[in-house]
Design an enzyme around this catalytic site. Structure first.
Site, short mmCIF file in Angstrom:
data_model
loop_
_atom_site.label_atom_id
_atom_site.label_comp_id
_atom_site.label_asym_id
_atom_site.label_seq_id
_atom_site.Cartn_x
_atom_site.Cartn_y
_atom_site.Cartn_z
N LYS A 147 1.53 4.19 -2.73
CA LYS A 147 1.13 5.30 -3.28
C LYS A 147 2.01 6.42 -2.65
CE LYS A 147 -2.08 7.41 -1.60
NZ LYS A 147 -3.97 8.25 -2.26
N TYR A 179 0.76 -1.15 0.27
CA TYR A 179 0.29 -0.46 -0.10
C TYR A 179 0.30 1.15 0.22
CZ TYR A 179 -2.48 3.53 1.98
OH TYR A 179 -2.93 5.17 2.59
N1 LIG Z 1 -7.64 6.42 5.65
C1 LIG Z 1 -6.40 7.29 6.06
O1 LIG Z 1 -6.73 7.45 7.22
C2 LIG Z 1 -5.51 8.37 5.39
C3 LIG Z 1 -4.36 8.57 5.48
C4 LIG Z 1 -3.72 9.43 5.35
C5 LIG Z 1 -4.02 9.43 3.56
N2 LIG Z 1 -4.88 8.47 3.24
C6 LIG Z 1 -5.36 8.52 1.59
O2 LIG Z 1 -7.04 9.26 1.76
C7 LIG Z 1 -7.44 8.90 0.31
C8 LIG Z 1 -8.85 8.50 1.13
O3 LIG Z 1 -8.82 7.48 2.04
P1 LIG Z 1 -10.04 6.43 2.42
O4 LIG Z 1 -9.86 6.03 3.36
O5 LIG Z 1 -10.85 7.28 2.22
O6 LIG Z 1 -10.46 5.38 1.67
P2 LIG Z 1 -11.56 4.45 1.32
O7 LIG Z 1 -11.23 2.55 1.11
O8 LIG Z 1 -12.35 4.55 2.67
O9 LIG Z 1 -11.88 5.41 -0.48
C9 LIG Z 1 -11.26 5.40 -1.75
C10 LIG Z 1 -12.84 5.77 -2.29
O10 LIG Z 1 -11.62 5.39 -3.95
C11 LIG Z 1 -12.71 4.02 -4.43
N3 LIG Z 1 -11.69 3.81 -5.46
C12 LIG Z 1 -11.27 2.86 -4.95
N4 LIG Z 1 -10.88 1.97 -6.13
C13 LIG Z 1 -10.73 3.05 -7.86
C14 LIG Z 1 -10.63 3.66 -8.60
N5 LIG Z 1 -9.92 2.50 -9.72
N6 LIG Z 1 -11.23 4.40 -9.65
C15 LIG Z 1 -12.05 5.51 -9.22
N7 LIG Z 1 -12.58 4.98 -8.00
C16 LIG Z 1 -12.08 4.27 -6.64
C17 LIG Z 1 -13.54 3.34 -4.34
O11 LIG Z 1 -15.01 2.96 -4.05
C18 LIG Z 1 -13.78 4.39 -2.22
O12 LIG Z 1 -14.86 5.22 -2.47
C19 LIG Z 1 -6.88 7.49 -0.16
O13 LIG Z 1 -6.31 8.14 -1.06
C20 LIG Z 1 -5.78 6.84 0.83
O14 LIG Z 1 -4.71 6.79 0.55
C21 LIG Z 1 -5.88 8.04 3.97
#
Ligand SMILES: NC(=O)c1ccc[n+]([C@@H]2O[C@H](COP(=O)([O-])OP(=O)(O)OC[C@H]3O[C@@H](n4cnc5c(N)ncnc54)[C@H](O)[C@@H]3O)[C@@H](O)[C@H]2O)c1
Length: 356
Positions: free
Chosen positions: A163, A159
């Protein structure tokens, strides 16, 4: 502004969409493939608003992306779509390479192509905001160390490596092609609408169901927790106020050991949900230590001084206030929980925690 948001049906993306529709006059086009993690139920508060539209589209589909850019004519892109769960990246990395790396590449190319058709103020004001994670930095050894924007990348899991790769692509598209980007790296988020495979909702929901509370290894891993609505405010600030090419670390100054997070949830549940499932004396009795995740990072912690100094952003919630709100939200939204817990999700949980 017209803002194209990818991944707007996910945990953080839906918080960003709700924040923008409820607190600004901007228009949003939510572009989401709706994987197991995407859930339109999380957008019920805003989906009837005339400034909101949704397109079920895979960011790897360049032809579809070009059409969306042409029709919507965005002023900015906020890119959150990703495969985001470390455990899933270990059991099946292919989707992570596909969406996080190839998908980001396709989105960058669609954005660059569209941006090159713009002129004047619309072209210079355009922003591509890439939302990333502090996991790209690997883990910290010393207890005093913090991740800075200049900390070298050293990702540990499929993962975080995917990223990190997407971050490098975004920076290269800025340096090579001049695409006006901003980049943010955030610590662990928690709060409402969090998919129940992640630690905090998993523990709340398992405890309420009288199931074991799986803790990896000895639970000493330290994470820096940020309430998701604080993150959404920070992202909007960066997208609208940061200088082109800037990177910001976003964190909550809330370092907690995983085991302490689990115990705090149990204490809150004793108070907020005292009627426990039959045969359970205390929620804490459900804690079960399971084999640690391979390559598990020990400690993440963010130095968020730059975003405070440049953009005057600080989190509004402490871990104590945010966790209480989160536990109460899950108690009040059992319908949402039932809707997202599909058969596919159930199978995954059984497989993942087979030894719990
Ligand atoms: N959750 C955390 O604690 C955290 C912390 C820092 C950064 N992030 C980053 O923030 C972003 C959002 O994280 P999250 O926790 O909301 O993730 P999540 O897994 O809850 O949501 C991801 C969304 O992306 C969509 N998706 C996945 N593959 C796709 C594709 N090929 N085309 C279009 N849509 C697609 C999914 O349907 C989903 O709605 C990510 O990029 C993650 O790396 C998350």
């Amino acid at each position: 502004m017209k803002i194209l948001i990818t991944g707007g049906a996910g945990f953080i993306g839906s918080a960003v969409v709700r924040h923008i529709i409820q607190n600004t006059n901007n228009e949003v086009l939510n572009v989401d493939k709706l994987t197991y993690a995407g859930n339109l139920e999380s957008l019920k508060e805003v989906d009837q608003n005339e400034r909101y539209q949704f397109s079920q589209t895979d960011i790897c589909d360049r032809i579809a992306l070009d059409e969306l850019f042409k029709d919507f004519q965005p002023d900015a892109v906020m890119h959150l779509a990703a495969e985001s769960h470390v455990d899933r990246s270990i059991s099946g990395p292919a989707d992570f390479i596909e969406t996080n790396i190839i998908g980001t590449y396709q989105l960058l190319e669609a954005s660059r192509y569209y941006w090159n058709t713009l002129a004047g103020e619309k072209k210079s004001a355009f922003r591509f905001h890439h939302i990333s994670t502090d996991e790209v930095y690997g883990d910290l050894e010393g207890t005093e160390d913090l991740f800075l924007e200049t900390t070298p990348y050293a990702p540990s899991s499929p993962y975080s490596a995917s990223k990190a790769s997407s971050d490098h692509l975004v920076c290269a598209w800025h340096r090579t092609y001049g695409l006006p980007i901003v980049l943010t790296n955030c610590s662990n988020n928690y709060g409402p609408y969090h998919f129940p495979e992640k630690l905090i909702p998993l523990v709340i929901l398992n405890a309420l169901a009288g199931k074991s509370l799986p803790v990896y290894g000895n639970g000493a891993q330290i994470r820096d927790w940020l309430y998701v609505e604080d993150h959404a405010r920070a992202l909007y600030k960066v997208m609208t106020e940061a200088k082109v090419g800037e990177t910001y670390n976003i964190g909550g100054h809330n370092e907690q050991k995983n085991i302490d997070v689990v115990k705090s949830i149990c204490e809150l549940l004793e108070e907020l949900a005292p009627n426990k499932p039959e045969g359970i004396a205390q929620y804490q009795d459900l804690i079960t230590y399971v084999t640690d995740r391979p390559g598990h990072d020990l400690r993440y912690a963010i130095d968020a001084t730059k975003i405070k100094q440049d953009l005057n952003w600080v989190p509004e919630e402490t871990f104590k206030t945010g966790l209480r709100k989160t536990v109460q939200w899950y108690l009040d939204h059992q319908d949402w929980v039932r809707n997202v817990q599909s058969g596919e999700y159930q199978n995954w949980v059984i497989q993942q925690y087979a030894n719990a």
